[in-house]
Motif scaffolding. Sequence first.
Motif: not given
Length: 307
Positions: A83-86, A97-104, A177-187
């Motif tokens: 979970s972070g920025r790319g 810049e964008f937020s990126k997240q991988i769900l396992a 979207s702008e997110n700070f710290g650990l992002v949670d973009i699911f949903g």
Amino acid sequence: MDNIYKNFYRQFYLKTAGFIPTKPLSQSLFPGDYFQIKNGEITVLGNLYRNAIIAPEDADLSAAVLLNASNWNFSEGISKPYSGRGYGQTAIEGQFEFSKQILAFANKGSFIFKAEEPQSVKINNWNDIQQQLIIKLTQTLFSFREIYIVTESATAVATTLAIAGEKEAELELASESENFGLVDIFGQENTKTIQSKDIEYYHRETKRKPAYFKAKKLVVQEEKLAYFISDFISKTNNSTEWTDTFYNSNFHNDADQNSQMIMQNAQGYFLDMLQANELNPNTALLYFKWADANLDDVEKLFANYGN
């Protein structure tokens, strides 16, 4: 493949204090809908109000009530290895810049579910109408022996659900979207899917579909069922001597096995074996009552599939 959804349905019931998702998930159920579960799916047969089973003056539905949102955001078997920025590059705007997240997803059937602003509408005067419904649905209007009635329907501004089709499935997401710290973009509304692996179901619903419900089910009164079981077993256990005498043979009579099969669906056999006219408008309330739909009914939604 359908059984992949079973864990989600069970956990949904437990997490949301008794709500059950419709099946199929695209279905809508409204307060007053009456239905049966056949071949693992919900078949709506009518509505108490639309079909005038309940008189208009007796209709009493609540206003929409907000539900506890924390109970409507949950997951099982989910980890977030990244979970972070790319950063990306376009010819016109240059670097962005964008937020990126991988769900396992750890296992087959692991899931993640999120709902925004869940709310529900319910029948307010159930206690006042339940007895007349037993008489009408089993005797005077219909002859149901198995029926469910939706007493509360829930919806949300948006819901998002992802279910793994295999173990070690993955879902890679990105958002501008702008997110700070650990992002949670699911949903989130502007979240995009970059790639996925072995995901059986992934959908974000933005229409206010009443796709989650609580229901009452028609059941036989316990004392009637207990007497039937006791009486049947007693008669069955005494049948061996009759079998030997009547057929003048040494046939083996496996009474115990027959009794066990009867007990697995005692309600159905009990109703089939009632004497003619024993069940009528005057006696219906002695035989039937309403009970909350529960995990047993969730199991019925998957009865045609393996564990």
